[in-house]
Scaffold this active site. Structure first.
Site: not given
Lengths: 108, 485
Positions: A9-11
């Site tokens: 997960a990232c932004s």
């Protein structure tokens, strides 16, 4: 379950999706079978509560500040979680991140 | 970087400055704001497509579209999406807030929408009133009746009729307030409803039906009490404001949104925004996300205002167009990634000598086209790296200032309010958000970036090369000793 699922997960799930393809290549080269995918941080709660929840969650270093919150969610989903090493992330070192994910899965 | 000594300042920032900022960013309200706004994005972008279609800058095509009536249909599609962006925001924010609290969220989103509708006056000024000052123009744009003449004619009518003709038209939503102008009001409503709704559900303020009632029926009653209370309170708020002949949205607009729009739409605002992105990233925090959320609250209305001017064919600074809009942020300050690192990509591909920079250049090339640069941020790295800090901080600021000035002095027209997704490649996005002149200017900013990064990158690359060579030499030396044994 033969196949484990690794969720990154990232932004917005964009830059981690780059890493996903590198990890998939690394997994293929090592002859192991994983389902690896990337998503946006805001989508993590949905994923963790879905029926096919992932087996491990790895956060991009740019959202390391969400760690506490994410840890809580991962704990309640009963899966291990960690932050991806910054250097590995930057160099898009798929093999190394895959190793880290495997380690998390084993420690569980 | 393990070989970097932690300076006093770095320690101050990490221990003193970042924790409160992180705490703020992680508050429920900011998260709801961030994730809630995302729901309006598809509508803004779809609406932008129709905005472009209804304003094709080729006169013959535009005339044809107007004559065939398509222009009006495109306008309808734009108005129903981008034109009412506050609706998506007000639903999205309350929805996300309550969802994050772990309750059924759609009823809260709908309550939020109802509240948003409730606090605004459901009327618009009578168009006759406007004509009394502006006069009547025909479809060819020729004045056929002056404002004075309109007024004189109305004056001839019986008094009772005059009153009706100039009274506000009731029974309508004023889409002005559903668009950019209502944005800050929508955020306040969305967050307050999300918060109060969750609080009431948590306290157990809901109608509990006997167990025999099917769950799906019982569910419908859950929202009844919180929604009822929120709407009643909103009604009193509306009553109080209407006593002063205004409503909450107009009040918030004048008190908060207008001044903040002015602040963000200034040279100072542009510099602060440009600087802040790199500042957060330097400490390893996603600057684009944080700055985008907070500045977006005020930049989005600027975009919407420009879109409305563009749509009316009156886009110019003299007519009140804004220089710093959300696209100024998305498609200039974050062009090719935070810190506008295209200069580093070019250096890495053509001039780098160290293996690390060379490899990263290859990894980063394609992401850079789509304005993503995490490989550089973490791989070079740019995060916590004093050797590249100067260009990393300087480039966005220089580009913010120069972009502001080229628009200010009319060299390039203002941004037209079209929203291109932030991943749109450079030059293409410039063309969409401001026409061919903007596309050329965007290409110029890429050159500026290259100019600023180059000398610093060269030094850094030389240092890395030296380290790599030293490592190689050490390895070779190790190898020899092994052989000798």
């Amino acid at each position: 379950m033969a196949q484990k699922t690794i969720m990154l997960a990232c932004s917005a799930g964009m830059s981690t999706s780059l890493l996903v393809s590198k990890m998939q290549a690394a997994a293929k080269a090592a002859g192991v079978d994983y389902k690896i995918f990337a998503t946006a941080a805001s989508d993590v709660p949905n994923q963790l509560t879905s029926a096919e929840k992932p087996d491990v969650l790895m956060l991009g270093p740019q959202i390391a500040y969400m760690k506490n919150d994410m840890q809580k969610q991962a704990d309640s989903a009963g899966i291990p979680m960690d932050i991806i090493n910054m250097q590995d992330y930057g160099m898009m070192n798929g093999a190394s991140v895959l190793n880290a994910a495997e380690k998390l899965l084993k420690d569980k | 970087m393990e070989n970097t000594k932690k300076s006093g300042f770095g320690e101050f920032v990490n221990n003193k400055l970042m924790p409160p900022i992180m705490k703020f960013v992680n508050t429920k309200a900011i998260k709801a704001l961030q994730d809630g706004m995302i729901y309006s994005l598809p509508f803004i972008i779809i609406g932008s497509v129709f905005l472009i279609l209804s304003n094709i800058p080729i006169p013959s095509v535009a005339a044809w579209l107007t004559a065939t009536g398509w222009s009006a249909f495109f306008t309808q599609a734009y108005t129903a999406t981008f034109g009412v962006l506050s609706i998506w925001a007000v639903v999205g924010m309350a929805y996300v807030y309550v969802r994050n609290e772990g309750y059924e969220a759609l009823p809260a989103g709908l309550t939020s929408l109802a509240t948003f509708f409730l606090i605004q006056m459901m009327n618009i000024d009578n168009p006759i009133k406007g004509l009394m000052s502006s006069g009547v123009t025909n479809s060819a744009g020729k004045m056929v009746l002056t404002g004075k003449a309109v007024t004189a004619n109305i004056d001839k009518l019986p008094h009772a009729l005059q009153g009706v003709m100039t009274a506000p038209v009731t029974g309508v939503f004023n889409i002005t307030w559903l668009g950019g102008q209502g944005m800050v009001g929508a955020i306040i409503v969305g967050l307050l409803v999300g918060w109060s709704y969750s609080a009431m559900i948590r306290k157990g303020w809901k109608i509990t039906l006997p167990e025999q009632v099917p769950a799906s029926v019982a569910k419908q009653f859950t929202a009844m009490i919180p929604a009822g209370i929120i709407i009643t309170v909103a009604m009193f708020i509306f009553a109080i404001f209407s006593h002063f002949n205004t409503d909450l949205l107009q009040y918030v607009y004048n008190l908060l949104e207008l001044p903040m729009q002015g602040l963000s739409d200034s040279l100072g605002g542009a510099i602060v925004i440009g600087f802040a992105v790199s500042f957060f990233w330097f400490f390893g925090v996603h600057g684009g996300l944080i700055v985008g959320t907070i500045a977006g609250v005020f930049l989005m209305p600027n975009t919407a205002a420009n879109a409305a001017l563009y749509h009316a064919g009156k886009l110019s600074l003299a007519n009140g167009a804004h220089i710093v809009t959300n696209e100024f942020y998305n498609n200039f300050i974050n062009l090719t990634g935070s810190g506008i690192t295209i200069g580093l990509v070019i250096f890495a591909l053509f001039a780098a000598k160290s293996a690390q920079v060379k490899t990263l250049g290859k990894i980063e090339l394609v992401p850079a086209i789509f304005n993503i640069n995490e490989p550089f941020l973490f791989g070079l790295p740019l995060v916590m790296n004093p050797l590249l800090a100067i260009p990393f901080f300087l480039t966005p600021v220089v580009i913010a200032i120069s972009t502001y000035l080229v628009i200010y002095f009319g060299i390039v027209p203002p941004l037209n309010g079209v929203a291109a997704p932030w991943t749109t490649p450079a030059v293409v996005s410039g063309f969409l958000i401001g026409g061919w002149k903007m596309a050329i200017w965007q290409a110029c900013t890429l050159l500026i970036s290259t100019g600023i990064y180059f000398p610093f990158a060269k030094k850094y690359d030389a240092l890395l090369l030296k380290q790599e060579n030293a490592k190689e030499a050490a390895k070779a030396a190790d190898g020899e000793t092994v052989d000798a044994q």
